[in-house]
Scaffold this motif. Structure first.
Motif, PDB file in Angstrom:
ATOM      1  N   UNK A 163      49.008  40.560  19.284  1.00 46.43           N
ATOM      2  CA  UNK A 163      49.932  40.530  20.414  1.00 46.43           C
ATOM      3  C   UNK A 163      51.151  39.681  20.078  1.00 46.43           C
ATOM      4  N   UNK A 164      52.243  39.968  20.796  1.00 51.94           N
ATOM      5  CA  UNK A 164      53.492  39.252  20.567  1.00 51.94           C
ATOM      6  C   UNK A 164      53.672  38.101  21.550  1.00 51.94           C
ATOM      7  N   UNK A 165      52.915  38.135  22.657  1.00 51.38           N
ATOM      8  CA  UNK A 165      53.062  37.125  23.708  1.00 51.38           C
ATOM      9  C   UNK A 165      51.765  37.055  24.483  1.00 51.38           C
ATOM     10  N   UNK A 166      51.407  35.838  24.895  1.00 51.08           N
ATOM     11  CA  UNK A 166      50.232  35.643  25.746  1.00 51.08           C
ATOM     12  C   UNK A 166      50.642  34.741  26.892  1.00 51.08           C
ATOM     13  N   UNK A 167      50.451  35.224  28.116  1.00 56.16           N
ATOM     14  CA  UNK A 167      50.846  34.448  29.284  1.00 56.16           C
ATOM     15  C   UNK A 167      50.374  35.143  30.544  1.00 56.16           C
ATOM     16  N   UNK A 168      51.183  35.063  31.603  1.00 55.97           N
ATOM     17  CA  UNK A 168      50.819  35.689  32.873  1.00 55.97           C
ATOM     18  C   UNK A 168      52.029  36.344  33.507  1.00 55.97           C
ATOM     19  N   UNK A 169      51.775  37.404  34.272  1.00 62.13           N
ATOM     20  CA  UNK A 169      52.789  37.980  35.148  1.00 62.13           C
ATOM     21  C   UNK A 169      52.565  37.378  36.521  1.00 62.13           C
ATOM     22  N   UNK A 170      53.616  36.773  37.069  1.00 62.57           N
ATOM     23  CA  UNK A 170      53.542  36.153  38.388  1.00 62.57           C
ATOM     24  C   UNK A 170      54.127  37.117  39.413  1.00 62.57           C
TER      25      UNK A 170
END
Length: 273
Positions: free
Chosen positions: A3-10
């Motif tokens: 993956x290119x990014x790991x986080x959250x959609x708020x």
């Protein structure tokens, strides 16, 4: 899949943990830089202005901002992380818009969005966006740069595109063109467009030049010379209407012959037993 990014959609008070995966693979043919005299690979090393040619190790390289000539303040990754708020670390949806309102000029890199938790919330957002035909406009900080984002839903998939900010898009250098075309020329151009109009099917288009380069590599390996293809000269057309008419003849498909109507034979009546 990496993956290119790991986080959250708020989404309001809802947080959906996600990863972003690149939709595009690099299909370029890899060439090395070669010194033609020695047939040796050309290498690049990192050095500095006052190093006397000494190579600088990667772990010794930091970012610096020049606030006066020759004077720098240094930043490392920890400094940039300290600046990020919780909002900066998430993909925060700011509003929803009609996708058609976003000019393709602003689109940068595309990604697939994959949930890593809160699958129900992900499915609810995905279905609602697809049914309403809406795209979400969001922001986040990727690396050391705030990034504008468009999230959209298509065929049960959530897709994300990074966008350019309006201030990053330069003005068109082309001068305003006055419309001096005749109605007949415009009608002819419309006819050509209509003749060439069809459904967009991306699988129809192949990277033909890449195939030529691969074939040329094989030719070079076998010691053969590369020859330029022979092409017919089209000749210059000065008159616009003449060029349009010839273009129409070149693209117009021959009309399909109408099939002769099939004569229907009336069904035979069943004979009484």
């Amino acid at each position: 899949m990496a993956y290119s990014y790991k986080g959250s959609i708020s989404f309001g008070l809802v947080y959906i943990p996600v990863t972003l995966h690149s939709t595009i693979k690099n299909n370029d043919i890899g060439f090395n830089m070669i010194d033609k005299k020695t047939m040796s690979r050309v290498k690049y090393k990192k050095t500095c202005a006052d190093c006397d040619g000494r190579e600088v190790r990667q772990e010794d390289i930091v970012k610096g901002y020049e606030y006066e000539e020759g004077k720098y303040v240094l930043f490392d990754e920890k400094d940039f992380e300290k600046l990020k708020s919780k909002k900066d670390k998430n993909i925060t949806i700011e509003q929803f818009v009609n996708l058609a309102e976003i000019d393709p000029l602003y689109f940068d890199k595309p990604y697939y969005v994959a949930p890593t938790g809160a699958e129900k919330a992900f499915a609810v957002l995905l279905s609602a966006m697809e049914e309403e035909g809406k795209a979400a406009v969001a922001k986040t900080v990727l690396g050391t740069k705030e990034t504008l984002i468009a999230i959209r839903a298509k065929d049960g998939q959530m897709l994300l595109n990074t966008l350019f900010f309006a201030e990053e898009v330069t003005k068109n250098p082309a001068k305003e063109i006055k419309n001096e075309a005749s109605e007949a020329e415009i009608r002819m151009a419309k006819t050509i467009i209509e003749s060439m109009t069809g459904k967009f099917e991306p699988e129809k288009y192949k990277d033909e030049y890449r195939e030529k380069v691969l074939a040329a590599i094989e030719q070079k390996i076998s010691g053969k010379e590369i020859n330029s293809p022979r092409e017919r000269s089209e000749g210059k057309v000065i008159d616009l209407m003449d060029a349009l008419q010839k273009s129409l003849l070149a693209v117009k498909k021959p009309a399909a012959k109408k099939a002769a109507p099939v004569k229907k034979t009336p069904p035979k009546k069943n004979k009484a037993l």
